[in-house]
Motif scaffolding. Structure first.
Motif, PDB file in Angstrom:
ATOM      1  N   LEU A 185      -0.277  -7.819 -20.364  1.00 47.66           N
ATOM      2  CA  LEU A 185       0.839  -6.874 -20.486  1.00 47.66           C
ATOM      3  C   LEU A 185       1.211  -6.676 -21.957  1.00 47.66           C
ATOM      4  N   ASP A 186       1.268  -5.413 -22.385  1.00 43.61           N
ATOM      5  CA  ASP A 186       1.527  -5.108 -23.792  1.00 43.61           C
ATOM      6  C   ASP A 186       2.192  -3.727 -23.847  1.00 43.61           C
ATOM      7  N   PRO A 187       3.457  -3.657 -24.273  1.00 44.15           N
ATOM      8  CA  PRO A 187       4.131  -2.355 -24.307  1.00 44.15           C
ATOM      9  C   PRO A 187       3.474  -1.371 -25.276  1.00 44.15           C
ATOM     10  N   GLN A 188       2.701  -1.878 -26.242  1.00 42.35           N
ATOM     11  CA  GLN A 188       2.013  -0.975 -27.160  1.00 42.35           C
ATOM     12  C   GLN A 188       0.875  -0.235 -26.464  1.00 42.35           C
ATOM     13  N   LYS A 189       0.320  -0.825 -25.393  1.00 45.47           N
ATOM     14  CA  LYS A 189      -0.772  -0.189 -24.654  1.00 45.47           C
ATOM     15  C   LYS A 189      -0.265   0.563 -23.428  1.00 45.47           C
ATOM     16  N   GLN A 190       0.669  -0.028 -22.682  1.00 46.44           N
ATOM     17  CA  GLN A 190       1.217   0.606 -21.487  1.00 46.44           C
ATOM     18  C   GLN A 190       2.600   0.019 -21.251  1.00 46.44           C
ATOM     19  N   ASP A 191       3.628   0.859 -21.343  1.00 37.91           N
ATOM     20  CA  ASP A 191       4.992   0.340 -21.246  1.00 37.91           C
ATOM     21  C   ASP A 191       5.645   0.615 -19.897  1.00 37.91           C
ATOM     22  N   SER A 192       4.911   1.243 -18.953  1.00 38.01           N
ATOM     23  CA  SER A 192       5.512   1.537 -17.660  1.00 38.01           C
ATOM     24  C   SER A 192       4.452   1.488 -16.573  1.00 38.01           C
ATOM     25  N   PHE A 193       4.817   0.870 -15.421  1.00 33.22           N
ATOM     26  CA  PHE A 193       3.936   0.787 -14.271  1.00 33.22           C
ATOM     27  C   PHE A 193       4.722   1.172 -13.021  1.00 33.22           C
ATOM     28  N   THR A 194       4.018   1.734 -12.051  1.00 32.86           N
ATOM     29  CA  THR A 194       4.612   2.044 -10.747  1.00 32.86           C
ATOM     30  C   THR A 194       3.838   1.286  -9.675  1.00 32.86           C
ATOM     31  N   LEU A 195       4.576   0.493  -8.910  1.00 27.46           N
ATOM     32  CA  LEU A 195       3.982  -0.217  -7.783  1.00 27.46           C
ATOM     33  C   LEU A 195       4.457   0.419  -6.493  1.00 27.46           C
ATOM     34  N   VAL A 196       3.561   0.572  -5.544  1.00 27.25           N
ATOM     35  CA  VAL A 196       3.950   0.969  -4.187  1.00 27.25           C
ATOM     36  C   VAL A 196       3.938  -0.310  -3.352  1.00 27.25           C
ATOM     37  N   VAL A 197       5.154  -0.760  -2.975  1.00 28.39           N
ATOM     38  CA  VAL A 197       5.312  -2.010  -2.237  1.00 28.39           C
ATOM     39  C   VAL A 197       5.525  -1.686  -0.764  1.00 28.39           C
ATOM     40  N   THR A 198       4.800  -2.348   0.113  1.00 26.68           N
ATOM     41  CA  THR A 198       4.954  -2.154   1.551  1.00 26.68           C
ATOM     42  C   THR A 198       5.572  -3.381   2.183  1.00 26.68           C
ATOM     43  N   VAL A 199       6.241  -3.171   3.314  1.00 26.05           N
ATOM     44  CA  VAL A 199       6.771  -4.264   4.116  1.00 26.05           C
ATOM     45  C   VAL A 199       6.346  -4.022   5.558  1.00 26.05           C
ATOM     46  N   LYS A 200       5.842  -5.059   6.216  1.00 26.15           N
ATOM     47  CA  LYS A 200       5.417  -4.991   7.611  1.00 26.15           C
ATOM     48  C   LYS A 200       6.234  -5.970   8.433  1.00 26.15           C
ATOM     49  N   ASP A 201       6.558  -5.577   9.692  1.00 24.61           N
ATOM     50  CA  ASP A 201       7.156  -6.561  10.591  1.00 24.61           C
ATOM     51  C   ASP A 201       6.042  -7.270  11.352  1.00 24.61           C
ATOM     52  N   MET A 202       6.398  -8.041  12.366  1.00 25.53           N
ATOM     53  CA  MET A 202       5.449  -8.881  13.108  1.00 25.53           C
ATOM     54  C   MET A 202       4.700  -9.826  12.168  1.00 25.53           C
ATOM     55  N   ALA A 203       5.334 -10.190  11.037  1.00 25.54           N
ATOM     56  CA  ALA A 203       4.745 -11.071  10.027  1.00 25.54           C
ATOM     57  C   ALA A 203       3.406 -10.544   9.531  1.00 25.54           C
ATOM     58  N   GLY A 204       3.168  -9.229   9.724  1.00 25.68           N
ATOM     59  CA  GLY A 204       1.938  -8.616   9.245  1.00 25.68           C
ATOM     60  C   GLY A 204       0.693  -9.109   9.949  1.00 25.68           C
ATOM     61  N   MET A 205       0.856  -9.756  11.147  1.00 23.80           N
ATOM     62  CA  MET A 205      -0.274 -10.406  11.801  1.00 23.80           C
ATOM     63  C   MET A 205      -0.949  -9.528  12.851  1.00 23.80           C
ATOM     64  N   THR A 206      -0.472  -8.330  13.087  1.00 20.63           N
ATOM     65  CA  THR A 206      -1.060  -7.479  14.109  1.00 20.63           C
ATOM     66  C   THR A 206      -1.178  -6.061  13.595  1.00 20.63           C
ATOM     67  N   MET A 207      -2.129  -5.336  14.153  1.00 24.94           N
ATOM     68  CA  MET A 207      -2.344  -3.942  13.735  1.00 24.94           C
ATOM     69  C   MET A 207      -1.213  -3.040  14.209  1.00 24.94           C
ATOM     70  N   ASN A 208      -0.420  -3.511  15.188  1.00 20.32           N
ATOM     71  CA  ASN A 208       0.649  -2.687  15.755  1.00 20.32           C
ATOM     72  C   ASN A 208       1.977  -2.865  15.027  1.00 20.32           C
ATOM     73  N   ALA A 209       1.981  -3.535  13.903  1.00 18.35           N
ATOM     74  CA  ALA A 209       3.220  -3.747  13.162  1.00 18.35           C
ATOM     75  C   ALA A 209       3.694  -2.433  12.538  1.00 18.35           C
ATOM     76  N   PHE A 210       5.043  -2.313  12.424  1.00 10.63           N
ATOM     77  CA  PHE A 210       5.631  -1.179  11.711  1.00 10.63           C
ATOM     78  C   PHE A 210       5.569  -1.441  10.211  1.00 10.63           C
ATOM     79  N   THR A 211       5.410  -0.379   9.434  1.00  5.75           N
ATOM     80  CA  THR A 211       5.282  -0.509   7.982  1.00  5.75           C
ATOM     81  C   THR A 211       6.192   0.515   7.294  1.00  5.75           C
ATOM     82  N   SER A 212       6.829   0.061   6.207  1.00  5.16           N
ATOM     83  CA  SER A 212       7.585   0.958   5.339  1.00  5.16           C
ATOM     84  C   SER A 212       7.181   0.675   3.896  1.00  5.16           C
ATOM     85  N   SER A 213       7.480   1.608   3.008  1.00  7.58           N
ATOM     86  CA  SER A 213       7.092   1.413   1.612  1.00  7.58           C
ATOM     87  C   SER A 213       8.180   1.926   0.689  1.00  7.58           C
ATOM     88  N   ALA A 214       8.124   1.443  -0.562  1.00 13.11           N
ATOM     89  CA  ALA A 214       9.078   1.874  -1.588  1.00 13.11           C
ATOM     90  C   ALA A 214       8.384   1.813  -2.939  1.00 13.11           C
TER      91      ALA A 214
END
Length: 835
Positions: free
Chosen positions: A198-227
């Motif tokens: 990490l170096d602000p002289q090379k790149q000073d801003s990043f965007t992450l797309v974070v997801t959250v799953k219910d059912m502890a993320g252990m099944t394909m039928n879990a609901f998912t949201s992102s921010a």
């Protein structure tokens, strides 16, 4: 009319349900009861209460909420809509039975309906967009921000157990992500890669797309949201100071502020430590990051210090990466020159020419090297005696090299001179003593006491270092000087330097020693010419002559020696599948005396090899197997034909190259199991192994047996080169052991195939997801329960037989007693009659 139709509809449902659930006991007398009903699902039957005369109808009151009711005539408790756990988790009712007049016959009884949650709500982040700031070089794994989401489903179930992950990372210039997220807490921190890059002289801003799953993320039928998470990178405050310079022997009041560091995080606790602990570290740091030197330093004791500054939080965990601090102790002139020797003794020949270098006076200064503080200068203060003149010697001011100033030395006038030399640096001075011996000129040559020392006979196996002759020459020059010391050398007859002559410095006696091993077969006789010389050159006009030479002859006698191999070790590399009786190596040994050599093998524990005793050719005599031993070592023994005790040995190393001769198998130490009943999506990891070398099984191919039962029930998918997932295709499996035909192919040339009936267990599981009930096995021996039943049956049969025998014996004894009793009565009667 509508009410009547509705009642008839419910009655139809009731009758159908009663018929369908008859075996489940969904009817019963009126009493306190609890029911668990999943939310959603629409209208459904719950239970049917039965009445006792004179009751003819039922009534329900309480928290019906327009959804729950009871059919008055039939006592069917039912739902006319869907329950909602998020609205209400429990409904409390009172149910009673009534007679024809509407009077209570039974009740009221408490009926509680618990609403079971289903996963019908997606998780939601508490913000649409998050922003955070991270400092360059922040410690990996140290959170600098958090994201948080909630789920309206039941928090005691997996429906509301949330798992966080990073879906996208913009931009992502490296092979790994620069950020990471704790999948449970939502804490975002730099990864190891991020902490470094990490170096602000090379790149000073990043965007992450974070997801959250219910059912502890252990099944394909879990609901998912992102921010979206917007991260700004700022320059690190946490930087090591440049090299710190401190002058030694400081008179300031200590401690003294010498530098300061700043953490990226507030409220940290600063500390310092050494990588390698010393008796004391004269530095400290306060809680503002100010670094102090705590006492005066001494460069001559330690000229530099390296230590680390760290920061910790209140829990004692590291906050920033340790900073390395380097302190250089600067020199001051606080050390006087020191003479390297208490008395420096030099020699000079009396005929030495003016300007000749006669030696060097060495002195040192502990102050810093190559500085003015340690610069030394030399000056002769006095000369004793001053005959035949004063200032006979001169010393170079900056080097201490002594020269003869004039050609005026005469050993008969003065054989020794004492000099006082003043050695100074910029602040101090020291007197060093020098003694100069005037030595006799080398005008006499060494003369041997014998011109010929005859001969000596020695065995070729005489140890190196043995003295075989003592010689003596004399020299008429001054004793204990370079002019009279004698050096002996073999001038002729020893081109390989087999001999070495050592001189006794006290007596000038020479000792001829063996320097290298003798060999009769190579050199049976040595005709040596030995020369005696002095280390000092002879004066002009004098030369060495025949008086400084002597002769000596050495006869070497033969000793029977064992054979010698041409190599110290023999190596061969062959494929493990070579035919029996293949030639793998030819070894060769020779006997110094020319005797015939015979070969044999020792240590061939696997009986793989044989050697031709005459030719030294080594052949295979049985099939080789790399999987038993890849590097096979035996000893080759060479012995004389006429004297078997004379033998030598050397190792033979056979390296076996692998061929693909082992089919792959499954690693089945712990057979896979599934917790019964299945919920769907389960899979078990299986591993293939192969006894051959890595390049033959670096990639395995997995497949299932080609039969209808296997195709309908199982699926297999490759994970990597050596692992695959075995998955049930449905959930309708019994609680027992199944055997699944699995086929594994390696990538050898040619490829080999392994077939395994993989044992797969379906079992009841404990809370730790491990089997705890023994299950029935397909086509196998009786289960434990069956075995116990059989054992009990056998014991009952044996017991019946033993019991029958026992009762038969009892009955027989009883009849015998009865017979005896009757006989006694008869005998007594007969006696009475006769009397």
């Amino acid at each position: 009319m509508f009410k009547l139709c509705g009642l008839q509809f419910l009655l139809v449902i009731h009758l159908a349900m009663c018929q369908y659930f008859g075996d489940l006991h969904v009817t019963g007398p009126l009493k306190d009861m609890n029911f668990s009903v999943p939310e959603e699902g629409g209208a459904r039957f719950i239970y049917q209460f039965t009445s006792k005369p004179p009751a003819v109808s039922f009534r329900a009151t309480g928290e019906k909420d327009g959804i729950i009711d009871i059919a008055p005539k039939t006592g069917v408790l039912y739902l006319n809509g869907s329950l909602d756990w998020e609205t209400k988790t429990m409904h409390r009712l009172q149910v009673e039975s009534l007679d024809e007049k509407g009077s209570i016959v039974e009740g009221p009884y408490a009926v509680t309906i618990y609403v079971e949650d289903i996963n019908d709500n997606p998780p939601e982040f508490d913000q649409i967009k998050y922003t955070g700031v991270v400092r360059q070089n922040s410690r990996p794994g140290k959170p600098f921000m958090y994201v948080h989401a909630t789920d309206r489903d039941d928090p005691t179930t997996p429906h509301a157990q949330l798992t966080y992950s990073i879906l996208h990372h913009f931009p992502n210039p490296y092979s790994e992500m620069l950020f990471q997220i704790d999948n449970v807490t939502g804490a975002i921190s730099p990864s190891k890669m991020g902490s470094f890059y990490l170096d602000p002289q090379k790149q000073d801003s990043f965007t992450l797309v974070v997801t959250v799953k219910d059912m502890a993320g252990m099944t394909m039928n879990a609901f998912t949201s992102s921010a979206d998470v917007i991260i700004t990178v700022k320059e690190s405050l946490w930087k090591a100071p440049p090299n710190i310079r401190i002058q030694e022997n400081s008179t300031r009041v200590h401690p003294v502020n010498i530098s300061q560091v700043h953490s990226n995080e507030p409220d940290v606790i600063y500390g310092i430590f050494e990588k390698e602990e010393s008796p004391r570290l004269p530095f400290s740091i306060d809680q503002n990051g100010v670094i102090y030197v705590t006492e005066p330093l001494d460069r001559e004791e330690k000229d530099s210090y390296t230590f680390f500054v760290i920061t910790k939080d209140k829990q004692g965990e590291l906050v920033d990466k340790p900073l390395q601090v380097h302190v250089i102790v600067e020199d001051v002139n606080d050390n006087a020159p020191v003479c390297q020797k208490a008395l420096t003794v030099l020699e000079v020949q009396e005929n030495e020419g003016a300007g000749s270098n006669i030696g060097t006076l060495f002195a040192t200064d502990m102050d810093e090297e190559d500085t003015l503080n340690s610069r030394l200068q030399f000056r002769i203060e006095s000369q004793v005696p001053t005959v035949p003149a004063d200032h006979l010697f001169f010393i170079q001011q900056d080097t201490g090299v002594l020269h003869l100033a004039s050609r005026s030395l005469n050993k008969r006038i003065a054989s020794n001179y004492s000099l006082k030399v003043l050695v100074t640096d910029a602040a101090f001075q020291t007197i060093c003593d020098v003694q100069i011996h005037v030595i006799d000129i080398n005008d006499q040559i060494p003369i041997f006491e014998k011109s010929d020392y005859g001969s000596v006979t020695v065995a070729e196996n005489l140890p190196v270092g043995t003295v075989i002759l003592e010689i003596q020459a004399t020299d008429g020059d001054e004793p204990a000087t370079g002019s009279s010391y004698i050096i002996y050398q073999v001038k002729e007859g020893d081109s390989n330097n087999t001999f070495f002559i050592e001189t006794d410095p006290e007596t000038n006696r020479g000792f001829v020693r063996i320097e290298k091993a003798l060999d009769f077969e190579t050199s049976p006789v040595y005709n040596l010419v030995i020369k005696a010389t002095n280390p000092e050159p002879l004066v002009e006009g004098v030369q060495y002559n025949s008086s400084s030479l002597t002769l000596f002859k050495v006869f070497v006698t033969n000793v029977d020696e064992p054979p010698f191999f041409h190599k110290t070790v023999y190596k061969a590399e062959v494929s493990e599948d070579i035919p029996v009786n293949t030639l793998v190596m030819t070894v060769e040994a020779y006997d110094p005396e020319g005797d015939t050599v015979r070969y044999s093998l020792e240590g061939d524990v696997r009986k793989w090899l044989r050697i031709d005793s005459a030719t030294g050719q080594i052949y295979t005599i049985s099939t080789l197997d790399r999987e038993q031993e890849e590097i096979y070592t035996v000893d080759i023994v060479a012995s004389e034909l006429n004297n078997a005790a004379q033998k030598s040995r050397t190792p033979f190393i056979l390296q076996l190259q692998d061929v693909n001769d082992n089919p792959p198998q499954l690693a089945t130490d712990n057979p896979p199991f599934f917790c019964h009943p299945l919920s769907g999506g389960e899979r078990a990891l299986i591993q293939a192994v192969d006894a051959d070398k890595l390049w033959y099984y670096s990639t395995f191919t997995f497949s299932l047996g080609d039969d209808t039962n296997t195709r309908n029930n199982w699926d297999i998918s490759k994970v990597n080169a050596t692992h695959a997932y075995l998955s049930p295709k449905h959930t309708n499996f019994e609680e027992k052991v199944y055997y699944v035909p699995v086929i594994i192919n390696d990538n050898g040339k040619p490829a080999l195939e392994g077939r395994v009936n993989l044992e797969v267990i379906f079992c009841k599981c404990s809370s730790e997801k491990s089997c705890f009930i023994e299950v029935e096995r397909e086509h196998s021996l009786p289960t434990t329960g069956q075995a116990v039943g059989i054992l009990i049956g056998v014991l009952l049969v044996i017991g019946a037989i033993v019991g029958g025998v026992f009762f038969h014996m009892k009955y027989k004894q009883k009849n015998e007693k009865k017979t005896h009793s009757t006989d006694d009565v008869k005998n007594k009667s007969e006696l009475s009659r006769l009397a």
